[in-house]
Design a protein around this motif. Sequence first.
Motif, mmCIF file in Angstrom:
data_model
loop_
_atom_site.group_PDB
_atom_site.id
_atom_site.type_symbol
_atom_site.label_atom_id
_atom_site.label_comp_id
_atom_site.label_asym_id
_atom_site.label_seq_id
_atom_site.Cartn_x
_atom_site.Cartn_y
_atom_site.Cartn_z
ATOM 1 N N LEU A 33 33.890 6.231 3.891
ATOM 2 C CA LEU A 33 33.017 5.238 3.265
ATOM 3 C C LEU A 33 33.783 3.930 3.137
ATOM 4 N N GLU A 34 33.190 2.865 3.666
ATOM 5 C CA GLU A 34 33.808 1.541 3.605
ATOM 6 C C GLU A 34 32.872 0.593 2.850
ATOM 7 N N ILE A 35 33.392 -0.012 1.783
ATOM 8 C CA ILE A 35 32.615 -0.980 0.999
ATOM 9 C C ILE A 35 33.157 -2.366 1.320
ATOM 10 N N GLY A 36 32.373 -3.136 2.039
ATOM 11 C CA GLY A 36 32.805 -4.439 2.507
ATOM 12 C C GLY A 36 33.284 -4.361 3.942
ATOM 13 N N SER A 37 32.389 -4.644 4.885
ATOM 14 C CA SER A 37 32.720 -4.476 6.304
ATOM 15 C C SER A 37 32.792 -5.789 7.074
ATOM 16 N N TYR A 38 32.066 -6.790 6.613
ATOM 17 C CA TYR A 38 32.051 -8.132 7.214
ATOM 18 C C TYR A 38 31.833 -8.032 8.729
ATOM 19 N N GLU A 39 32.774 -8.514 9.540
ATOM 20 C CA GLU A 39 32.583 -8.515 10.991
ATOM 21 C C GLU A 39 33.024 -7.218 11.652
ATOM 22 N N ILE A 58 31.109 7.519 9.610
ATOM 23 C CA ILE A 58 31.571 6.333 8.896
ATOM 24 C C ILE A 58 30.369 5.615 8.290
ATOM 25 N N HIS A 59 30.369 5.458 6.976
ATOM 26 C CA HIS A 59 29.310 4.742 6.271
ATOM 27 C C HIS A 59 29.841 3.373 5.849
ATOM 28 N N CYS A 60 29.118 2.318 6.180
ATOM 29 C CA CYS A 60 29.533 0.950 5.870
ATOM 30 C C CYS A 60 28.507 0.295 4.950
ATOM 31 N N ILE A 61 28.995 -0.206 3.819
ATOM 32 C CA ILE A 61 28.138 -0.895 2.862
ATOM 33 C C ILE A 61 28.503 -2.373 2.844
ATOM 34 N N ASP A 62 27.507 -3.235 3.060
ATOM 35 C CA ASP A 62 27.724 -4.681 3.016
ATOM 36 C C ASP A 62 26.353 -5.348 2.982
ATOM 37 N N ASN A 63 26.290 -6.523 2.351
ATOM 38 C CA ASN A 63 25.045 -7.291 2.455
ATOM 39 C C ASN A 63 25.141 -8.348 3.548
ATOM 40 N N TRP A 64 26.314 -8.472 4.149
ATOM 41 C CA TRP A 64 26.580 -9.418 5.227
ATOM 42 C C TRP A 64 26.183 -10.847 4.837
ATOM 43 N N LYS A 79 23.312 -14.154 9.451
ATOM 44 C CA LYS A 79 22.833 -13.337 10.562
ATOM 45 C C LYS A 79 23.922 -13.166 11.611
ATOM 46 N N LEU A 80 24.689 -14.225 11.868
ATOM 47 C CA LEU A 80 25.748 -14.146 12.865
ATOM 48 C C LEU A 80 26.851 -13.189 12.422
ATOM 49 N N ILE A 81 27.156 -13.152 11.135
ATOM 50 C CA ILE A 81 28.167 -12.220 10.635
ATOM 51 C C ILE A 81 27.746 -10.785 10.923
ATOM 52 N N GLU A 82 26.507 -10.464 10.610
ATOM 53 C CA GLU A 82 26.021 -9.107 10.862
ATOM 54 C C GLU A 82 25.952 -8.813 12.356
ATOM 55 N N GLU A 83 25.557 -9.813 13.152
ATOM 56 C CA GLU A 83 25.505 -9.608 14.594
ATOM 57 C C GLU A 83 26.896 -9.329 15.162
ATOM 58 N N ARG A 84 27.912 -10.013 14.636
ATOM 59 C CA ARG A 84 29.278 -9.749 15.096
ATOM 60 C C ARG A 84 29.717 -8.339 14.711
ATOM 61 N N PHE A 85 29.338 -7.889 13.500
ATOM 62 C CA PHE A 85 29.638 -6.511 13.106
ATOM 63 C C PHE A 85 28.987 -5.534 14.079
ATOM 64 N N VAL A 103 26.884 4.654 10.066
ATOM 65 C CA VAL A 103 25.693 4.462 9.243
ATOM 66 C C VAL A 103 25.845 3.164 8.458
ATOM 67 N N LYS A 104 24.934 2.220 8.682
ATOM 68 C CA LYS A 104 24.938 0.952 7.940
ATOM 69 C C LYS A 104 24.065 1.085 6.696
ATOM 70 N N HIS A 105 24.602 0.601 5.572
ATOM 71 C CA HIS A 105 23.830 0.516 4.339
ATOM 72 C C HIS A 105 23.817 -0.953 3.932
ATOM 73 N N LYS A 106 22.790 -1.679 4.325
ATOM 74 C CA LYS A 106 22.752 -3.114 4.064
ATOM 75 C C LYS A 106 22.191 -3.386 2.680
ATOM 76 N N GLY A 107 22.998 -4.030 1.844
ATOM 77 C CA GLY A 107 22.562 -4.359 0.501
ATOM 78 C C GLY A 107 23.750 -4.442 -0.430
ATOM 79 N N PHE A 108 23.492 -4.601 -1.703
ATOM 80 C CA PHE A 108 24.562 -4.672 -2.689
ATOM 81 C C PHE A 108 25.131 -3.276 -2.940
ATOM 82 N N SER A 109 26.437 -3.221 -3.169
ATOM 83 C CA SER A 109 27.120 -1.934 -3.213
ATOM 84 C C SER A 109 26.660 -1.053 -4.367
ATOM 85 N N ASP A 110 26.316 -1.652 -5.532
ATOM 86 C CA ASP A 110 25.889 -0.795 -6.645
ATOM 87 C C ASP A 110 24.603 -0.051 -6.310
ATOM 88 N N HIS A 111 23.696 -0.729 -5.600
ATOM 89 C CA HIS A 111 22.447 -0.078 -5.186
ATOM 90 C C HIS A 111 22.715 1.016 -4.159
#
Length: 209
Positions: A33-39, A58-64, A79-85, A103-111
């Motif tokens: 589990l990775e919290i904060g994935s950016y690019e 691998i689960h990635c949490i970020d709102n990008w 949008k470009l940040i997420e596209e680079r990821f 597995v992408k989990h797009k949103g705030f980490s607490d949610h």
Amino acid sequence: MLDDLYFTNNWFGHNAEKIWNQLLPQIKPTKILEIGSYEGRSTCYLIEKNNWAEVCEIHCIDNWEGGFEEKKINDLQDKLIEERFDYNTKLTIDKVSSTINLVKHKGFSDHKLSWLLSNGYANYFDFVYIDGSHMASDVLLDAVLSFRLLKIGGYMGFDDYLWTNKNHEVRNPNLLPKIAIDAFTNIYCTKLNFCSSPNTQVYLQKVSD
């Protein structure tokens, strides 16, 4: 790291890579589990260096959207940040022999962490890496929720232990990760073992619930 990946920075850093080169082959995580994935630089490292399991999740949490301390340019930049990821991780997955379930989990980490807890992921992950928001309240919440998601014997890593925002004229400890990491490790000290690491990062092993 593959030469044709596209990153605009190297926040993952030398220290993290040096630690992971030693730690990950020892613990051989198959559920990460990775919290904060950016690019996706650290995500791509996890994908590319995985040579201990034929299947890795691998689960990635970020709102990008970047952090509070970054100047938000516009929605296109987000949008470009997420596209680079997406580009970097897909390219890396395509070039490895093992099966990577990303597995992408797009949103705030607490949610998203709460959703994982509510959907059967308690005591599930072998390795959790916390590198999202720098705000102390966010870091503390990420740590507490992630502890519930981490299995006994699993490892948790924190980036940016000594991070400071040089743009702030007044140093506000509530906007820094350190106070939250210290609070978490003090409260959970009987449930954790500390691992050797540089002072810029903190690594722990969960020994009990």
